[in-house]
Design a protein around this motif. Sequence first.
Motif, PDB file in Angstrom:
ATOM      1  N   LEU A  50       6.391  -3.052  10.531  1.00  0.00           N
ATOM      2  CA  LEU A  50       5.605  -2.408   9.482  1.00  0.00           C
ATOM      3  C   LEU A  50       6.132  -1.002   9.188  1.00  0.00           C
ATOM      4  O   LEU A  50       6.090  -0.547   8.031  1.00  0.00           O
ATOM      5  N   CYS A  53       8.941  -1.598   6.884  1.00  0.00           N
ATOM      6  CA  CYS A  53       8.431  -1.896   5.547  1.00  0.00           C
ATOM      7  C   CYS A  53       8.075  -0.614   4.794  1.00  0.00           C
ATOM      8  O   CYS A  53       8.386  -0.472   3.595  1.00  0.00           O
ATOM      9  N   GLU A  54       7.436   0.320   5.492  1.00  0.00           N
ATOM     10  CA  GLU A  54       7.053   1.583   4.856  1.00  0.00           C
ATOM     11  C   GLU A  54       8.279   2.404   4.491  1.00  0.00           C
ATOM     12  O   GLU A  54       8.317   3.067   3.444  1.00  0.00           O
ATOM     13  N   PHE A  58       7.126   0.063   0.870  1.00  0.00           N
ATOM     14  CA  PHE A  58       6.025  -0.880   0.692  1.00  0.00           C
ATOM     15  C   PHE A  58       4.740  -0.375   1.332  1.00  0.00           C
ATOM     16  O   PHE A  58       4.779   0.335   2.340  1.00  0.00           O
ATOM     17  N   THR A  60       1.571  -1.225   3.630  1.00  0.00           N
ATOM     18  CA  THR A  60       1.449  -2.146   4.755  1.00  0.00           C
ATOM     19  C   THR A  60      -0.002  -2.235   5.231  1.00  0.00           C
ATOM     20  O   THR A  60      -0.795  -1.308   5.039  1.00  0.00           O
ATOM     21  N   ALA A  70       3.478  -6.584   4.438  1.00  0.00           N
ATOM     22  CA  ALA A  70       3.907  -5.641   3.417  1.00  0.00           C
ATOM     23  C   ALA A  70       3.393  -6.142   2.081  1.00  0.00           C
ATOM     24  O   ALA A  70       3.377  -7.357   1.822  1.00  0.00           O
TER      25      ALA A  70
END
Length: 365
Positions: A50, A53-54, A58, A60, A70
Motif C-alpha cells: 500500500l 501504491c501511494e 493512488f 489506498t 488501491a
Amino acid sequence: MDKIMNQVDKIVPELINGIKRIVRIPSVQDTATEDAPYGENTRKALVETLNLCEELGFETVNIDNHIGYASFGPKNKDGYIAAIGHLDVVPVGEGWKHDPFSAYEEDGVIYSRGILDNKGPILSCLYALFALKQLGYKPNREIRIIFGCNEETGFHDLKYYLSKKQPPLAGFTPDCKFPVVYAERGRLGVNVKYANTPALHQFLNTYILNSDNSGVKLEIDYKNDEFGKLETRNYKIIDDKTFQFAISYPYGITSNELVEKLKNKGFEVDVVGNYDPVYFNRNAPMISIMQESYEAVTGLDGTPVTTTGGTYAKLMPHIVPFGPSFPGQKGIGHNPNEWMKIDDLIMITKIYALTLYRLGLEEHL
C-alpha cells in the motif's frame, strides 16, 4: 492501444523494481496477533504494498490488515471494477538454488517464492493501472487493485472484505492461467465415517484403492462436455473410523446432490466444506473484453476455457480467473525455484492495462 503498450514499456524498470521490492518480503502465514491477523510478515507485505501504491499516486484503503486496495477513478453508485490477487505465499520447502526471497534474476527470469503466485501478477495489475493513469485515463467508474493476505490458507481475508465492502461489478483474479477462464469446478470436502476400523478398511479397499478417481464405484460419477469428468482427490485418513476426501465437480451437479448420492450408498457423510462452481456466459461483456485484450496483445487464440483449480473467484462475485500463466506453463507456483520471465511480466501488464482500460469504460457489465 499502441499508446498503452508504449507506456507500459516505458515503466518496465519501475515495474520490475516494485515487484522485487514486495517479493522479498517472506509473507508466509504465521502466528496471528491483534494487528496482524495472518502473521507479521504478511502484514508487512500488505503495508509495504500500500505504501508503494501511494508512491505511485493512488488512494489506498487498509481493511484492518486483512486485505487492502488501491483506488483510481470516480466512486459512482453503480459500483467498481476490480483486479484481486494475494500477497501471502506458501511455505518455501526445500530444493531452492538461491534464497527463496531474494528475487534472484538470471537470464531474464526472476526466481522467488511468490513471483508467480501471486505477487508478480497482482503488482502487474497495479502497474498496468499506473500506466493508464500516466496517460491521463479517465474511467467511468472506480477501479480497485485488491491485495489479499489469506488466499493460500482459507480465504478469510476475502470473507472479511465482503463483510465490509460490496463486491465489484466485474473483474478478474490474475491467479490461474490464460486465456480467460469462464468457469471453475466446484470443490466439496467430505468425511465418510464408520462404526469400526474393519468397516473403514472395507470402504477403502472397495471404493478407493480398487477404483479410479471418477467416483464411478461411489455412484457419483458425472461429466459434461465443457469440464470433463468429476474427480475425487486429496485422500486422508483422519482416524481409525474416518476417511476424508475432496470432490472436484463440474457445473451441472450440486454439492447437495453429491452428498445425497453418497448417503444413498449407506455412508455416514459429514460435509467439511464446499465452494460451488463458478460459471459465466462465454459471451458476457467482461469475458469478451478479456478475450479480445489477450488476443490483441499476444496474437494467440483467446477462446475462453475452464479450470479444475480454485481461486478468489470461488468467493468473490462477478470475477473470473485471467492469467498469469501462458499455455504450457504448469507446475511452477508452489514448487522450488518458482519463476517468472521478465518478458512475461511485461506481457501480462500490457494485457491487464488494455483490459482495465476497456472494463473501466464499458457501460454494460
